[in-house]
Design an enzyme around this catalytic site. Structure first.
Site, PDB file in Angstrom:
ATOM      1  CG  HIS A   1      26.886  34.507  -7.771  1.00  0.00           C
ATOM      2  ND1 HIS A   1      26.431  33.497  -6.976  1.00  0.00           N
ATOM      3  CD2 HIS A   1      27.434  35.416  -6.927  1.00  0.00           C
ATOM      4  CE1 HIS A   1      26.681  33.799  -5.708  1.00  0.00           C
ATOM      5  NE2 HIS A   1      27.285  34.955  -5.660  1.00  0.00           N
TER       6      HIS A   1
ATOM      7  CG  HIS B   1      27.575  38.542  -3.034  1.00  0.00           C
ATOM      8  ND1 HIS B   1      27.235  37.437  -3.781  1.00  0.00           N
ATOM      9  CD2 HIS B   1      26.480  39.352  -3.039  1.00  0.00           C
ATOM     10  CE1 HIS B   1      25.990  37.567  -4.211  1.00  0.00           C
ATOM     11  NE2 HIS B   1      25.516  38.726  -3.785  1.00  0.00           N
TER      12      HIS B   1
ATOM     13  CG  HIS C   1      30.951  38.030  -6.620  1.00  0.00           C
ATOM     14  ND1 HIS C   1      31.891  37.099  -6.211  1.00  0.00           N
ATOM     15  CD2 HIS C   1      29.826  37.761  -5.896  1.00  0.00           C
ATOM     16  CE1 HIS C   1      31.350  36.320  -5.289  1.00  0.00           C
ATOM     17  NE2 HIS C   1      30.112  36.699  -5.075  1.00  0.00           N
TER      18      HIS C   1
ATOM     19  CG  ASP D   1      30.572  35.739   0.671  1.00  0.00           C
ATOM     20  OD1 ASP D   1      29.830  36.583   0.133  1.00  0.00           O
ATOM     21  OD2 ASP D   1      30.707  34.579   0.228  1.00  0.00           O
ATOM     22  CG  HIS D   2      33.437  36.755  -2.606  1.00  0.00           C
ATOM     23  ND1 HIS D   2      34.089  35.694  -3.202  1.00  0.00           N
ATOM     24  CD2 HIS D   2      32.242  36.288  -2.169  1.00  0.00           C
ATOM     25  CE1 HIS D   2      33.304  34.620  -3.141  1.00  0.00           C
ATOM     26  NE2 HIS D   2      32.173  34.960  -2.517  1.00  0.00           N
TER      27      HIS D   2
HETATM   28 ZN   LIG Z   1      30.379  34.099  -1.802  1.00  0.00          ZN
HETATM   29 ZN   LIG Z   2      28.482  35.689  -4.076  1.00  0.00          ZN
END
Ligand SMILES: [Zn+2]
Ligand SMILES: [Zn+2]
Length: 244
Positions: free
Chosen positions: A136, A62, A60, A64-65
Site C-alpha cells: 500500500h 490513512h 494504517h 479513512d482509517h
Molecule cells: Zn483506506
Molecule cells: Zn490506505
C-alpha cells in the site's frame, strides 16, 4: 466469533458506506479494527456503542482509517469511560500525540495506552492476532484472527497476502475499484481473482468500495469468478457474520 462491518467504504463518500471500521467480538471481548469517518455512528447503530470499545487496532494511518479516533476518545470521555488502548503499526504513538497536540483540550482526558506492533504474532484485547505487511502507499498491516477471520487492510492483491489469508473461514479484502480503473496500492477484481485462484477460503467479502463500484457489482463478481470459484460477496455496513 462475531464480525460486524461498520464501514465498508473508502476515502470518497458513496452516501451509504462509511469509512473503514470492523467490530470483532468473541466471548465478551470486543475489538474495533480501524476507525474511519462515520464509524462512531455505526458503533451506536450496531448497539455496541463507544462505551464498549476500549481497544482500537489500526491497519494504517490513512485518514479513512483513523478519522474518528479523536471523536471516539471524546465520546468515551463524555460517557465517563477513562481509558482507551490504541494499537497499530509503527508511528501510531506520534500520530495520536500529533492529533492531541492539535486538539489540546483533549490531552489527559483519557488514560491512553499506545502500542506499536510489527508483522508477526501478538495479543490485543484478548485476541491472538497475526499481522502481515501489505502493499500500500503507507505501511499497512493485514490482521488474521486464527482460522476464523482475516482482514486485508488496504492492499494490492498479491500472493503473500493470499497465502496469509488462506484457510480463513472469512476473508474481508480490499476491492476498491472495478477493472477499468487504473490503480496502484489497491486491487481490482481481476488482480484479486488471480491471487485468490485455488485458495481455500470459506467466504470472501469485498470492502473499501469507492463510488466507482456502484452499479458494477455483478461485473466485479464475474471478473473475480473467472479466476476464483469460491464464495465472494460484497460487504455492507452493519452486516454481522457469526463465524464458527
Ligand atoms: Zn483506506
Ligand atoms: Zn490506505
Amino acid at each position: 466469533m462475531r464480525v460486524t462491518f461498520l464501514g465498508t467504504g473508502s476515502a470518497m463518500p458513496t452516501g451509504e458506506r462509511f469509512q473503514t471500521g470492523i467490530l470483532v467480538q468473541e466471548d465478551g471481548r470486543t475489538l474495533l479494527v480501524d476507525c474511519g469517518s462515520g464509524v462512531l455512528h455505526r458503533l451506536q447503530q450496531s448497539g455496541v456503542g463507544h462505551e464498549n470499545v476500549s481497544t482500537v487496532l489500526l491497519t494504517h494511518h490513512h485518514l479513512d482509517h483513523v478519522a474518528d479516533l479523536l471523536p471516539l476518545m471524546k465520546a468515551r470521555w463524555l460517557a465517563g469511560e477513562d481509558h482507551l488502548e490504541v494499537v497499530g503499526p509503527q508511528g501510531t504513538k506520534s500520530l495520536v500525540d500529533d492529533l492531541l497536540s492539535v486538539h489540546e483540550y483533549m490531552q489527559d482526558k483519557l488514560d491512553l495506552q499506545i502500542r506499536e506492533v510489527v508483522p508477526g504474532e501478538f495479543s490485543v484485547a484478548g485476541f491472538d492476532v497475526s499481522a502481515y505487511e501489505t502493499r500500500h502507499s503507507l505501511p499497512c498491516l493485514a490482521y488474521r484472527f486464527g482460522d476464523l477471520f482475516t482482514f486485508s487492510g488496504d492492499s494490492e492483491a498479491f500472493a503473500g497476502l493470499a497465502n496469509f489469508a488462506e484457510g480463513s473461514a472469512i476473508l474481508l479484502h480490499d476491492c476498491s475499484f472495478p477493472d477499468d480503473v487504473d490503480v496502484s496500492n489497491h486491487p481490482t477484481p481481476e488482480t484479486l481473482g488471480r491471487e485468490l485462484a485455488d485458495r481455500e477460503i470459506g467466504r470472501v467479502y469485498l470492502t473499501h468500495l469507492y463510488p466507482h463500484t456502484e452499479g458494477r457489482h455483478d461485473e466485479m463478481l464475474e471478473s473475480i469468478g473467472s479466476h476464483y470459484d469460491g464464495d465472494v460477496r460484497f460487504a455492507e455496513d452493519l452486516k454481522t457474520i457469526s463465524i464458527e
